[in-house]
Design an enzyme around this catalytic site. Structure first.
Site, short mmCIF file in Angstrom:
data_model
loop_
_atom_site.label_atom_id
_atom_site.label_comp_id
_atom_site.label_asym_id
_atom_site.label_seq_id
_atom_site.Cartn_x
_atom_site.Cartn_y
_atom_site.Cartn_z
N CYS A 1 -10.30 -2.43 -1.56
CA CYS A 1 -9.59 -2.93 -0.32
C CYS A 1 -10.68 -2.90 0.71
CB CYS A 1 -8.36 -1.81 -0.12
SG CYS A 1 -7.33 -2.09 -1.34
N CYS B 1 -9.51 2.19 -0.87
CA CYS B 1 -10.48 2.35 -1.87
C CYS B 1 -11.63 1.14 -1.58
CB CYS B 1 -9.87 1.95 -3.23
SG CYS B 1 -9.40 0.04 -3.32
N GLU C 1 -3.01 -2.74 0.62
CA GLU C 1 -3.73 -3.31 1.50
C GLU C 1 -4.18 -4.97 1.17
OE1 GLU C 1 -5.77 0.79 1.22
OE2 GLU C 1 -4.41 -0.60 -0.01
N HIS D 1 -2.90 -3.93 -4.75
CA HIS D 1 -2.79 -2.73 -3.88
C HIS D 1 -2.04 -3.06 -2.39
CE1 HIS D 1 -6.39 -0.09 -5.45
NE2 HIS D 1 -5.71 -0.87 -6.51
#
Length: 176
Positions: free
Chosen positions: A84, A81, A53, A51
């Protein structure tokens, strides 16, 4: 200042989009300077954790030679999410700015930011350049659906063309 760094994250989201990835970008900022950047690469890397992040936080930690970033801020184009948010809390990031809200309500951002899981709390500010961040995501999914629809129509027309070339079905109609 918030908009400046969110625009950096949007540029990274556009890079992800060009690669066919869900367009999410993130930057970690310390003392007014970007120390970590990332964008989604889950499909290319075939990694659930790739991801934006996570990638930005990893790079910032490497640059700072520390897993703790207590004075850092994170700018991300979509509400983080739970995975993260866990990384954000674990890295002790001071503040998170995000653009678009997660429309399916799966993020739990506020709940995790305020939970007593650690002795650290993170300030969360949502809706920074929300329309621009949302537009990048919306255009990606609109284009993806259009490509999928065109692909299905092409497959259908190829199947119809193949059936026409083979002539009528001759099964079961012959003499014994």
């Amino acid at each position: 200042m918030e908009e400046k760094f969110m625009r950096e994250a949007i540029k990274l989201a556009e890079r992800a989009k060009k690669k066919g990835e869900v367009p999410i970008g993130a930057v970690v900022v310390l003392d007014g300077k970007v120390i970590g950047k990332g964008y989604n690469l889950r499909t290319k890397l075939q990694m659930a954790t790739a991801h934006a992040e996570m990638r930005a936080i990893d790079r910032a930690c490497k640059k700072e030679h520390s897993w703790r970033l207590p004075e850092a801020e994170l700018y991300v184009t979509l509400e983080p999410c739970p995975m993260c948010m866990g990384a954000i809390l674990n890295a002790r990031i001071k503040r998170v700015y995000f653009g678009a809200y997660e429309q399916k309500g799966r993020s739990l951002t506020a709940e995790l930011a305020n939970a007593n899981l650690l002795n650290h709390k993170v300030e969360v500010v949502g809706g920074v350049l929300e329309e621009e961040c949302s537009a990048v995501l919306t255009s990606f999914f609109t284009e993806m659906r259009a490509r999928e629809k065109a692909k299905k129509q092409l497959e259908k027309s190829r199947a119809a063309g193949a059936a026409a070339l083979n002539g009528p079905d001759k099964r079961g109609g012959g003499k014994k």
